[in-house]
Design a protein around this motif. Structure first.
Motif, PDB file in Angstrom:
ATOM      1  N   UNK A 188     -15.461  -5.463  11.695  1.00  0.00           N
ATOM      2  CA  UNK A 188     -16.847  -5.948  11.635  1.00  0.00           C
ATOM      3  C   UNK A 188     -17.069  -6.590  10.274  1.00  0.00           C
ATOM      4  N   UNK A 189     -16.667  -7.851  10.104  1.00  0.00           N
ATOM      5  CA  UNK A 189     -16.751  -8.483   8.784  1.00  0.00           C
ATOM      6  C   UNK A 189     -18.191  -8.613   8.289  1.00  0.00           C
ATOM      7  N   UNK A 190     -18.402  -8.172   7.066  1.00  0.00           N
ATOM      8  CA  UNK A 190     -19.718  -8.243   6.429  1.00  0.00           C
ATOM      9  C   UNK A 190     -19.509  -8.030   4.935  1.00  0.00           C
ATOM     10  N   UNK A 191     -20.455  -8.466   4.110  1.00  0.00           N
ATOM     11  CA  UNK A 191     -20.324  -8.204   2.673  1.00  0.00           C
ATOM     12  C   UNK A 191     -20.092  -6.711   2.424  1.00  0.00           C
ATOM     13  N   UNK A 192     -19.104  -6.408   1.620  1.00  0.00           N
ATOM     14  CA  UNK A 192     -18.752  -5.016   1.361  1.00  0.00           C
ATOM     15  C   UNK A 192     -17.652  -4.483   2.246  1.00  0.00           C
ATOM     16  N   UNK A 193     -17.216  -5.236   3.263  1.00  0.00           N
ATOM     17  CA  UNK A 193     -16.121  -4.794   4.128  1.00  0.00           C
ATOM     18  C   UNK A 193     -14.843  -4.621   3.314  1.00  0.00           C
ATOM     19  N   UNK A 194     -13.986  -3.715   3.771  1.00  0.00           N
ATOM     20  CA  UNK A 194     -12.736  -3.461   3.066  1.00  0.00           C
ATOM     21  C   UNK A 194     -11.590  -4.253   3.676  1.00  0.00           C
ATOM     22  N   UNK A 195     -10.677  -4.653   2.807  1.00  0.00           N
ATOM     23  CA  UNK A 195      -9.446  -5.319   3.200  1.00  0.00           C
ATOM     24  C   UNK A 195      -8.322  -4.656   2.416  1.00  0.00           C
ATOM     25  N   UNK A 196      -7.342  -4.098   3.135  1.00  0.00           N
ATOM     26  CA  UNK A 196      -6.265  -3.346   2.479  1.00  0.00           C
ATOM     27  C   UNK A 196      -6.843  -2.281   1.541  1.00  0.00           C
ATOM     28  N   UNK A 197      -7.869  -1.586   2.020  1.00  0.00           N
ATOM     29  CA  UNK A 197      -8.450  -0.417   1.349  1.00  0.00           C
ATOM     30  C   UNK A 197      -9.167  -0.747   0.039  1.00  0.00           C
ATOM     31  N   UNK A 198      -9.550  -2.020  -0.135  1.00  0.00           N
ATOM     32  CA  UNK A 198     -10.370  -2.413  -1.280  1.00  0.00           C
ATOM     33  C   UNK A 198     -11.406  -3.419  -0.777  1.00  0.00           C
ATOM     34  N   UNK A 251      -8.524   7.936  -1.522  1.00  0.00           N
ATOM     35  CA  UNK A 251      -9.146   7.448  -0.300  1.00  0.00           C
ATOM     36  C   UNK A 251      -9.615   8.504   0.672  1.00  0.00           C
ATOM     37  N   UNK A 252      -9.463   9.794   0.335  1.00  0.00           N
ATOM     38  CA  UNK A 252      -9.790  10.841   1.305  1.00  0.00           C
ATOM     39  C   UNK A 252     -10.849  11.802   0.759  1.00  0.00           C
ATOM     40  N   UNK A 253     -11.856  12.035   1.598  1.00  0.00           N
ATOM     41  CA  UNK A 253     -12.975  12.893   1.204  1.00  0.00           C
ATOM     42  C   UNK A 253     -12.640  14.349   1.505  1.00  0.00           C
ATOM     43  N   UNK A 296     -10.671   9.930   5.953  1.00  0.00           N
ATOM     44  CA  UNK A 296     -10.512   8.678   5.231  1.00  0.00           C
ATOM     45  C   UNK A 296     -11.889   8.151   4.835  1.00  0.00           C
ATOM     46  N   UNK A 297     -12.095   7.954   3.557  1.00  0.00           N
ATOM     47  CA  UNK A 297     -13.340   7.457   2.958  1.00  0.00           C
ATOM     48  C   UNK A 297     -14.496   8.456   2.996  1.00  0.00           C
ATOM     49  N   UNK A 298     -14.812   8.986   4.175  1.00  0.00           N
ATOM     50  CA  UNK A 298     -15.960   9.897   4.313  1.00  0.00           C
ATOM     51  C   UNK A 298     -15.576  11.089   5.180  1.00  0.00           C
TER      52      UNK A 298
END
Length: 323
Positions: free
Chosen positions: A231-241, A99-101, A24-26
């Motif tokens: 880990x909330x931070x700028x750029x964090x994902x919510x519902x895969x976006x 969503x899958x690498x 997933x993602x990477x």
């Protein structure tokens, strides 16, 4: 172990969500994936959830390989039907659009027909290297409700009656259709992803009360809303976006409140999901041994009542939930 609905299939309070080990993602290596499953076993986790969708079958292959050698009677595996994987001709890039690498060696074909359900389950068993799975979910039938209820669900019911699978249900990122499954069918369990969390309690309106009243178990996925609550931070994902600014700010405020009460936001997120009486299991999606150990540690951490009270007082949580 707690039984799912009226089935004889048992599950524990914390399960392993295997989307991550499907890249997933990477990407991650086979060994990293196996170490994550190994860590889950070491921490007493005995319920493992996967799907063909996760990495075009990679998650199923890795999970089956990692569980090989363990006594089959000691763990529960669920997978999903509704997307058949068909090979493509020649190289076709990667699957990151989904969503899958992973290399896009196959394409997903929606199929909730009775034949599609049986073919999908047969292919999943081959990838897992198992002769049975314990739970089968109809996976994301949002745009295929007619076929899912008319053909897919009866096929699962028949497989359960034949003893091919132990428990049946549906897994989705919405509550309306899951509530329909609870009311109108004889499912044992529903898997609700992302709709009963610190940031979204929509499952509490109808789904959870209906499930509790009818003896249907609820498995909660997406406790971290795909990353924002981890880990909330700028750029964090919510519902895969990318998370909207308003939700990011709310998550950051919840993190501050948790810190004042000596716990992490992750512990609070997991505790919130598990506290509802209709919820049997919370799935923790993890892609490494370190993440598994962290999830197990956070899940075991008591969250003080004062956290819930302050979060409500600040308008960050509704009245429902833990106290």
């Amino acid at each position: 172990m707690t039984a799912l609905g009226r089935s004889g299939v048992g599950t524990g309070p914390l399960g392993f969500g295997a989307a991550g080990i499907g890249n997933l993602y990477t990407p991650l290596s086979d060994e990293q994936a196996h170490e994550a499953v190994r860590a889950a076993w070491e921490r007493g986790i005995r319920y493992f959830d996967t799907a063909p969708h996760y990495g075009l079958g990679l998650s199923e292959r890795r999970l089956g390989a990692a569980l090989r050698g363990h006594d089959r009677s000691r763990y529960t595996v669920s997978t999903k039907v509704g997307r058949l994987l068909e090979p493509v001709d020649g190289p076709a890039g990667d699957d990151l659009a989904n969503g899958f690498a992973v290399p896009a060696t196959h394409r997903r074909v929606w199929d909730f027909s009775a034949d599609g359900v049986r073919r999908g389950l047969e292919a999943s068993l081959a990838r897992l290297g198992l002769d049975r799975v314990d739970v089968v979910y109809l996976h994301d039938p949002d745009d295929h409700a007619g076929q899912a209820f008319r053909e897919g669900y009866p096929a699962l019911e028949e497989l359960r009656a034949q003893g091919v699978v132990g428990a049946i249900g549906a897994g989705m990122n919405q509550t309306e259709m899951l509530t329909r499954f609870v009311r109108d069918t004889d499912v044992d369990v529903v898997l609700c992803a992302g709709r009963y969390t610190l940031l979204d309690q929509s499952a509490a309106d109808e789904l959870l009360p209906e499930a509790a009243a009818r003896g249907v178990s609820v498995v909660i996925g997406g406790a971290f809303n795909s990353g924002l609550l981890a880990d909330p931070a700028p750029g964090s994902t919510y519902d895969y976006a990318r998370a909207p600014r308003q939700l990011l700010e709310r998550a950051l405020r919840l993190k501050e409140v948790a810190g004042r009460h000596g716990v992490t936001l992750r512990a609070a997120a997991l505790a919130f999901c598990s506290a509802h009486p209709a919820v049997t299991t919370v799935l923790a999606g993890a892609r490494s041994a370190a993440e598994v150990h962290d999830c197990a540690d956070q899940f075991a951490t008591p969250v003080p009542a004062a956290f819930w009270q302050e979060a409500r007082d600040l308008g960050l949580l509704p009245g429902a939930g833990p106290s």
